[in-house]
Write a protein that holds these residues in place. Structure first.
Motif, mmCIF file in Angstrom:
data_model
loop_
_atom_site.group_PDB
_atom_site.id
_atom_site.type_symbol
_atom_site.label_atom_id
_atom_site.label_comp_id
_atom_site.label_asym_id
_atom_site.label_seq_id
_atom_site.Cartn_x
_atom_site.Cartn_y
_atom_site.Cartn_z
ATOM 1 N N SER A 22 0.800 -1.223 0.000
ATOM 2 C CA SER A 22 0.000 0.000 0.000
ATOM 3 C C SER A 22 0.833 1.274 0.000
ATOM 4 O O SER A 22 0.274 2.355 -0.023
ATOM 5 C CB SER A 22 -0.933 0.019 1.211
ATOM 6 O OG SER A 22 -0.196 0.155 2.401
ATOM 7 N N TYR A 63 -9.538 2.858 11.459
ATOM 8 C CA TYR A 63 -10.402 3.813 10.779
ATOM 9 C C TYR A 63 -11.848 3.399 11.015
ATOM 10 O O TYR A 63 -12.219 2.253 10.758
ATOM 11 C CB TYR A 63 -10.111 3.828 9.273
ATOM 12 C CG TYR A 63 -8.722 4.282 8.915
ATOM 13 C CD1 TYR A 63 -7.661 3.375 8.914
ATOM 14 C CD2 TYR A 63 -8.466 5.600 8.594
ATOM 15 C CE1 TYR A 63 -6.382 3.788 8.592
ATOM 16 C CE2 TYR A 63 -7.193 6.024 8.264
ATOM 17 C CZ TYR A 63 -6.155 5.114 8.264
ATOM 18 O OH TYR A 63 -4.877 5.525 7.942
ATOM 19 N N ASP A 84 -6.515 2.209 -2.798
ATOM 20 C CA ASP A 84 -7.513 2.752 -1.882
ATOM 21 C C ASP A 84 -8.344 1.593 -1.330
ATOM 22 O O ASP A 84 -8.139 0.441 -1.710
ATOM 23 C CB ASP A 84 -8.408 3.766 -2.614
ATOM 24 C CG ASP A 84 -7.596 4.842 -3.314
ATOM 25 O OD1 ASP A 84 -6.840 5.552 -2.628
ATOM 26 O OD2 ASP A 84 -7.706 4.972 -4.556
ATOM 27 N N LEU A 102 -12.323 4.746 1.427
ATOM 28 C CA LEU A 102 -11.206 5.457 2.053
ATOM 29 C C LEU A 102 -10.113 5.616 1.006
ATOM 30 O O LEU A 102 -9.521 4.640 0.555
ATOM 31 C CB LEU A 102 -10.656 4.691 3.254
ATOM 32 C CG LEU A 102 -11.584 4.481 4.452
ATOM 33 C CD1 LEU A 102 -12.448 3.241 4.254
ATOM 34 C CD2 LEU A 102 -10.783 4.348 5.744
ATOM 35 N N GLN A 104 -6.419 6.784 -0.244
ATOM 36 C CA GLN A 104 -5.094 6.931 0.352
ATOM 37 C C GLN A 104 -4.662 8.393 0.283
ATOM 38 O O GLN A 104 -4.885 9.083 -0.716
ATOM 39 C CB GLN A 104 -4.082 6.030 -0.360
ATOM 40 C CG GLN A 104 -2.752 5.990 0.361
ATOM 41 C CD GLN A 104 -1.825 4.882 -0.117
ATOM 42 O OE1 GLN A 104 -0.648 4.896 0.225
ATOM 43 N NE2 GLN A 104 -2.337 3.918 -0.884
ATOM 44 N N ASP A 105 -4.064 8.879 1.361
ATOM 45 C CA ASP A 105 -3.591 10.261 1.429
ATOM 46 C C ASP A 105 -2.351 10.399 0.548
ATOM 47 O O ASP A 105 -1.330 9.758 0.813
ATOM 48 C CB ASP A 105 -3.266 10.622 2.876
ATOM 49 C CG ASP A 105 -2.987 12.109 3.071
ATOM 50 O OD1 ASP A 105 -2.557 12.752 2.093
ATOM 51 O OD2 ASP A 105 -3.184 12.604 4.187
ATOM 52 N N PHE A 112 -4.811 6.813 5.246
ATOM 53 C CA PHE A 112 -6.036 6.976 4.483
ATOM 54 C C PHE A 112 -6.880 8.117 5.029
ATOM 55 O O PHE A 112 -6.928 8.359 6.235
ATOM 56 C CB PHE A 112 -6.831 5.669 4.485
ATOM 57 C CG PHE A 112 -6.103 4.561 3.774
ATOM 58 C CD1 PHE A 112 -6.323 4.315 2.437
ATOM 59 C CD2 PHE A 112 -5.160 3.793 4.445
ATOM 60 C CE1 PHE A 112 -5.630 3.319 1.777
ATOM 61 C CE2 PHE A 112 -4.461 2.796 3.799
ATOM 62 C CZ PHE A 112 -4.691 2.563 2.449
ATOM 63 N N GLN A 113 -7.523 8.811 4.112
ATOM 64 C CA GLN A 113 -8.394 9.920 4.478
ATOM 65 C C GLN A 113 -9.678 9.396 5.110
ATOM 66 O O GLN A 113 -9.971 8.205 5.060
ATOM 67 C CB GLN A 113 -8.701 10.752 3.229
ATOM 68 C CG GLN A 113 -7.466 11.364 2.591
ATOM 69 C CD GLN A 113 -7.761 12.004 1.253
ATOM 70 O OE1 GLN A 113 -8.874 11.926 0.739
ATOM 71 N NE2 GLN A 113 -6.747 12.633 0.675
#
Length: 230
Positions: A22, A63, A84, A102, A104-105, A112-113
């Protein structure tokens, strides 16, 4: 394959595990769905400083994704080249949210956002990701209670799924009349060789296919049962 496994502290009722890369560092990670606590947990697999001790993990990152997350899939949902997460949420007992996404930032690989929630009309138990309607963006199909839900990705806002179509499962005939089905499983694939993805799903009545309408991209015809439940 791990020959000696450490116990990873976490939540009970783990229902799904996925291993993937990831981050840009291409280090294996494990994604874990924990049903009992209503959270979606991430456990990172990262070798310790001692190279002779691989297979150990960093502390979990959690999360929140609704009341009852039960299934997870991983794909690049916004076209940035980073994986993601999409989570199916059975949504019992107090929510009807079906799918959480979610992203990925991009500035913090491997994190993850906050999730974006999508209501499918009923809790979702499983999902699949593929490009369905020919516009080049990923779409999501979800097994959502009595329905088969299709979430279409936006061309102008990658990673957002503004349109949701719900298709009913096959009604169940009982001695007391007809009752709604429970759609439990879904997969995406071209099943008739026309170059268009179709939907195969399982519900109380058996296994069925909804072929994509060749005249209407992203729309599906009435279901065809291929295996009936006894």
């Amino acid at each position: 394959m791990l020959s000696n496994c450490d116990q990873i502290a976490g939540h009970s009722e783990i229902t799904r595990l996925i291993a993937l890369n990831s981050t840009a560092l291409r280090t294996p990670h494990i994604r874990r769905v924990s049903q009992g606590s209503g959270v979606y947990s991430l456990v990172t697999w990262w070798p310790r400083g001692n190279a002779s001790a691989p297979g150990t993990f960093l502390p979990a990152v959690t999360y929140r994704t609704g009341q009852q997350p039960i299934f997870v899939a991983v794909a690049d949902l916004n076209g940035d080249g980073k994986p993601d997460i999409a989570v199916a949420d059975q949504g019992l007992p107090t929510t009807t949210t079906g799918v959480h996404v979610l992203l990925q930032d991009p500035s913090l690989p491997g994190t993850f956002q906050a999730p974006t929630d999508y209501v499918t009309g009923s809790g979702s138990t499983e999902l699949a990701i593929a490009e369905i309607d020919g516009d080049g963006t990923p779409d999501i199909a979800a097994a959502s209670g009595a329905n088969l839900s299709v979430l279409f990705g936006s061309i102008t806002s990658p990673g957002i799924f503004p349109t949701i179509d719900n298709y009913p499962g096959n009604p169940v005939q009982t001695g007391l009349g007809t009752i709604p089905p429970m759609v439990l499983w879904v997969a995406i694939g071209d099943l008739n060789g026309d170059g268009k993805p179709d939907l195969v799903f399982a519900d109380d009545t058996g296994v069925s296919i909804r072929f994509q309408d060749p005249a209407n991209p992203g729309k599906f015809l009435s279901s065809t049962t291929v295996v009936s439940s006894p």
